[in-house]
Design a protein around this motif. Sequence first.
Motif, short mmCIF file in Angstrom:
data_model
loop_
_atom_site.label_atom_id
_atom_site.label_comp_id
_atom_site.label_asym_id
_atom_site.label_seq_id
_atom_site.Cartn_x
_atom_site.Cartn_y
_atom_site.Cartn_z
N GLU A 1 1.34 10.26 -0.85
CA GLU A 1 1.55 10.58 -1.92
C GLU A 1 1.81 10.49 -3.50
O GLU A 1 1.68 11.79 -3.96
N ARG B 1 2.54 6.02 1.54
CA ARG B 1 2.91 6.11 0.13
C ARG B 1 1.25 6.26 -0.55
O ARG B 1 1.89 6.96 -1.93
N HIS C 1 -2.45 1.74 -2.96
CA HIS C 1 -1.44 1.56 -1.36
C HIS C 1 -2.34 1.63 -0.27
O HIS C 1 -1.78 1.19 0.78
N GLU D 1 3.42 2.29 -11.97
CA GLU D 1 4.50 2.84 -12.18
C GLU D 1 4.88 3.39 -13.25
O GLU D 1 5.55 4.38 -14.11
N ASN E 1 -0.30 0.64 3.37
CA ASN E 1 0.85 1.65 2.76
C ASN E 1 0.77 3.29 2.47
O ASN E 1 0.28 4.25 1.44
#
Length: 167
Positions: free
Chosen positions: A136, A133, A125, A102, A130
């Motif tokens: 996304e 996420r 993720h 990130e 997750n």
Amino acid sequence: LVALTVTACGHARVPPQTGAEVELLRLQISKVRHAIAETRETIALSQGAPYLPELYLRLAELMSEEAKYHYRVAREREQSTSETMHVPQVVLLKEHAIGVYEMILQRFPDAALGDQVLFNIGHEHRELGNFDRMREALERLVRTHRESPLRAEALLVLGDYHFDRSE
């Protein structure tokens, strides 16, 4: 005396091949940790260099690799066939890797490796469970990197995710 030795070895908690496998994995962990340290040193000396995003990418990939080895050590020790073991060291390393990925996107938005970074974020993720996420990150890759060779693979992962949810 020989019978006693054979009997004692027969009741060992960890089979010999498992112990050897764990030792090989620990050696791999040691090698990866050394590579992480070397990469961090190189990053410190390379501030402002055009290849700095690639160094950060490599650092995150090494963290993910170390996590993989820790997971395999835990599986060997527990003699588990389950894919859903909770190993805190693995979670921590993967979360650190995601943080580095990130950071790459934030500090180097024009870097040519944005698609690889997003794909890796999605992968981490997914392995952590997750899934929102993951979705996304992969949807962002598909939306913003239309010419990426990773786009098709991201679409496949997203398709599997929706199929598993009967969507």
